[in-house]
Design an enzyme around this catalytic site. Structure first.
Site, PDB file in Angstrom:
ATOM      1  NE  ARG A 130      -4.183  -1.887   1.922  1.00  0.00           N
ATOM      2  CZ  ARG A 130      -4.216  -3.094   2.485  1.00  0.00           C
ATOM      3  NH1 ARG A 130      -3.238  -3.472   3.293  1.00  0.00           N
ATOM      4  NH2 ARG A 130      -5.224  -3.901   2.256  1.00  0.00           N
ATOM      5  CE  LYS A 190      -0.405  13.598 -14.923  1.00  0.00           C
ATOM      6  NZ  LYS A 190      -0.699  13.947 -16.327  1.00  0.00           N
ATOM      7  CD  GLU A 223       7.739  15.729 -22.514  1.00  0.00           C
ATOM      8  OE1 GLU A 223       7.225  16.793 -22.097  1.00  0.00           O
ATOM      9  OE2 GLU A 223       7.084  14.712 -22.766  1.00  0.00           O
ATOM     10  CE  LYS A 234       5.815  16.947 -14.763  1.00  0.00           C
ATOM     11  NZ  LYS A 234       6.102  15.675 -15.465  1.00  0.00           N
ATOM     12  CD  GLU A 256      -3.562  15.919 -15.827  1.00  0.00           C
ATOM     13  OE1 GLU A 256      -4.353  15.520 -16.697  1.00  0.00           O
ATOM     14  OE2 GLU A 256      -2.386  15.534 -15.738  1.00  0.00           O
ATOM     15  NE  ARG A 272       0.994  16.821 -12.908  1.00  0.00           N
ATOM     16  CZ  ARG A 272       1.649  16.038 -12.075  1.00  0.00           C
ATOM     17  NH1 ARG A 272       1.417  16.105 -10.780  1.00  0.00           N
ATOM     18  NH2 ARG A 272       2.542  15.185 -12.515  1.00  0.00           N
ATOM     19  CG  ASN A 287      -1.592  16.016 -20.149  1.00  0.00           C
ATOM     20  OD1 ASN A 287      -0.781  15.128 -19.917  1.00  0.00           O
ATOM     21  ND2 ASN A 287      -2.570  16.328 -19.307  1.00  0.00           N
ATOM     22  CG  HIS A 313       2.036  14.495 -23.769  1.00  0.00           C
ATOM     23  ND1 HIS A 313       2.734  15.671 -23.897  1.00  0.00           N
ATOM     24  CD2 HIS A 313       2.866  13.643 -23.121  1.00  0.00           C
ATOM     25  CE1 HIS A 313       3.931  15.530 -23.338  1.00  0.00           C
ATOM     26  NE2 HIS A 313       4.031  14.321 -22.860  1.00  0.00           N
ATOM     27  CG  HIS A 345       0.303   9.807 -25.036  1.00  0.00           C
ATOM     28  ND1 HIS A 345      -0.318  10.131 -23.857  1.00  0.00           N
ATOM     29  CD2 HIS A 345       1.627   9.833 -24.757  1.00  0.00           C
ATOM     30  CE1 HIS A 345       0.586  10.358 -22.914  1.00  0.00           C
ATOM     31  NE2 HIS A 345       1.771  10.181 -23.448  1.00  0.00           N
ATOM     32  CG  HIS A 395       7.094   9.932 -24.659  1.00  0.00           C
ATOM     33  ND1 HIS A 395       5.724   9.842 -24.704  1.00  0.00           N
ATOM     34  CD2 HIS A 395       7.372  11.012 -23.882  1.00  0.00           C
ATOM     35  CE1 HIS A 395       5.189  10.823 -23.988  1.00  0.00           C
ATOM     36  NE2 HIS A 395       6.165  11.550 -23.478  1.00  0.00           N
TER      37      HIS A 395
END
Length: 544
Positions: free
Chosen positions: A305, A327, A369, A411, A421, A425, A429, A432, A436, A448
């Site tokens: 956990r 993330k 990026e 960032k 997000e 935030r 993206n 992306h 993606h 990527h």
């Protein structure tokens, strides 16, 4: 973008007995010098998950001093900071030497009577608790510590003076003595401010500054998750740092590439953690690029956990993006990163020297990026990239260091304001949504970063088509990407299967896409549109 200095400045360390004003003067001095303030006791208690009194009760003074010493070692990396030390942090030869090695040491003095007045009820202080005569105990401790305190570089008396006056005097005297000079060899720290879960992005050359930071953690065991390629280039140097930190390491290796970001591989890694009998005090150390950072953070967030983890990103893409912000994720056949968590690392340690081991295409892919961050929040960074594109793409470390630090600052600031997000935030993206889709439709043969570069051009095309930015910005950024080795070819990817893949983007809401549009260099906003509207914007521009 601020003009870079010759190097980050060494921390200013405030020492002195309890009640001399370190926690009051420290923030004022930091403000006067344009620095941030760090309270070492707060660092100790955050790492331990317990108050100073609880640590004393549980581990005794020896246990607390060991934790304090580890935090003091860590303080060497607090560049551009004022650090308030605990009263006993410098009261031993070893503690004093460690503090003097970290930066200029400033002593705040106060008389025993003034100390007692400021403390009020001294019973809350572990070293004074139960003393039959608090005044006598203070005088005895002061006498024992005096030789160590007086070894400071600068001292000031605080009796009868208000804190702003003391801070102003210190700022002037530090400047006069030349104690504010920059230290080019010191690592740069970018804080991610999330309350009690605050952590640092430490940007350095090599792993030499890592051991003191790892030594501050309670657990003495860790698992290093990496891939075969990174292990060959980086594991030897990391192992030396882990040994110096006193950590016993289990090495877990996955295959390089996006295929390792899967539930089946995550299960294999968790089985490895179980076999190594790692507990909740153990660390997961993520040594690798974006795949390892995403996978390792995900595994750490669900094993038992949740166990602590640290990021050691080795690719440029991971250093400026994947390792920062908490993330994590793995892929499904339906799309990229559709399963994941938000979980923050305890530390992100960026070893710039790792960039020298990257194949040129991998290095260039990470620059997409950086361009994204420039488009989002820093027109000056975009201009810097345009002025130094060929050198940066060829691996110029000075230019790359500036790109890494500024990207991390951008960032980190966004993540601080919107960790999960829920709003702002989402602009991270940018590029992306289409990127993606291209990446997945290529079977992940397109890197990527290469896919994000194409996605940036798609975002600029939609933005220009909708009148949100000057349509010429697409050509300007396209030219920059070409110079960075991230060529065009967007039209070749505007195929039905790519546009269909956009429909499973995890950022959609109620059948509409949350799309990041650019409104100008350094500015962006979220818009909503359907897949059909997106396709129409892209294809109509592609045919002109």
């Amino acid at each position: 973008m601020p003009t870079p200095r010759s190097g980050p400045t060494r921390p200013i360390l405030l020492c002195g007995f309890m009640g001399t004003g370190k926690s009051t003067v420290g923030p004022l001095l930091a403000g006067a010098l344009g620095r941030r303030f760090v309270d070492l006791d707060a660092e100790v208690t955050a790492a331990a998950g317990a108050s100073v009194a609880e640590i004393f009760d549980r581990e005794g003074e020896a246990g607390f001093r060991a934790r304090e010493r580890a935090a003091l070692e860590h303080a060497r990396g607090y560049t551009d900071a004022v650090v308030a030390l605990g009263g006993g942090a410098t009261a031993t030869p070893a503690g004093l030497a460690c503090a003097r090695a970290a930066g200029p040491l400033v002593l705040l003095r106060a008389s025993p009577a003034e100390i007692l007045r400021r403390l009020g009820d001294p019973g809350g202080r572990p070293l004074l608790r139960g003393a039959p005569d608090a005044g006598a105990a203070v005088r005895e401790l002061l006498a024992a510590r005096a030789p160590y305190y007086e070894a400071a570089d600068l001292a000031v008396d605080t009796d009868g003076r208000d804190a702003p006056a003391v801070a102003a005097e210190l700022a002037g005297r530090l400047a006069e003595l030349g104690l504010l000079a920059a230290d080019p060899a010191a690592p740069a720290l970018v804080p991610v401010e999330l309350g009690a879960r605050r952590y640092d992005i430490c940007i350095a050359r090599g792993f030499g500054h890592l051991a003191p930071r790892l030594a501050a953690y309670r657990g003495r065991r860790c698992a290093v998750l990496t891939d075969a390629n990174v292990a060959a280039a980086q594991l030897g140097a990391l192992s030396a740092a882990l040994d110096a930190a006193g950590l016993e390491a289990t090495i877990l290796t996955v295959e390089p590439g996006e295929a390792s970001k899967s539930l089946s591989v995550a299960e294999q890694v968790i089985e490895g953690l179980c076999a190594a009998e790692l507990d909740r005090d153990s660390l997961v150390v993520c040594l690798g690029g974006g795949v390892v950072c995403d996978l390792g953070g995900f595994v750490a967030s669900i094993y038992l956990r949740g166990v602590p983890h640290v990021m050691l990103p080795t690719s440029l893409l991971a250093q400026v993006d994947a390792s920062v912000g908490g993330k994590t994720g793995v892929n499904l056949a339906a799309g990229k990163n559709l399963i994941g968590t938000f979980t923050q690392p305890r530390l992100c340690y960026v070893n710039l020297d790792a960039l020298t081991t990257l194949p040129p295409p991998e290095l260039r892919a990470g620059l997409a990026e950086v361009v994204k961050h420039a488009l989002l929040a820093d027109a000056d960074l975009l201009a810097f990239l345009e002025g130094h594109a060929e050198a940066i793409a060829a691996g110029d470390l000075e230019g790359l260091a500036r790109c890494v630090r500024r990207s991390c600052e951008i960032k980190a600031a966004i993540v601080t304001r919107d960790e999960r997000e829920e709003g702002e935030r989402a602009v991270l993206n940018l590029g992306h949504t289409v990127g993606h889709a291209i990446e997945a439709c290529s079977g992940y043969r397109v890197r990527h970063g290469e896919a994000v570069a194409l996605g940036l051009l798609a975002a600029l095309r939609v933005s220009g088509r909708r009148g949100l930015c000057d349509p010429a910005l697409e050509g300007r950024v396209g030219a920059l990407l070409e110079r960075l080795g991230l060529g065009g070819g967007l039209a070749l990817w505007l195929r039905p299967e790519v546009l269909a893949r956009v429909a499973v983007d995890k950022k959609r809401r109620h059948g509409r896409l949350r799309f990041v549009a650019v409104t100008g260099p350094g500015a962006a906003q979220l818009i909503t549109l359907t897949r059909e509207e997106l396709a129409a914007d892209l294809l109509s521009e592609a045919k002109t």
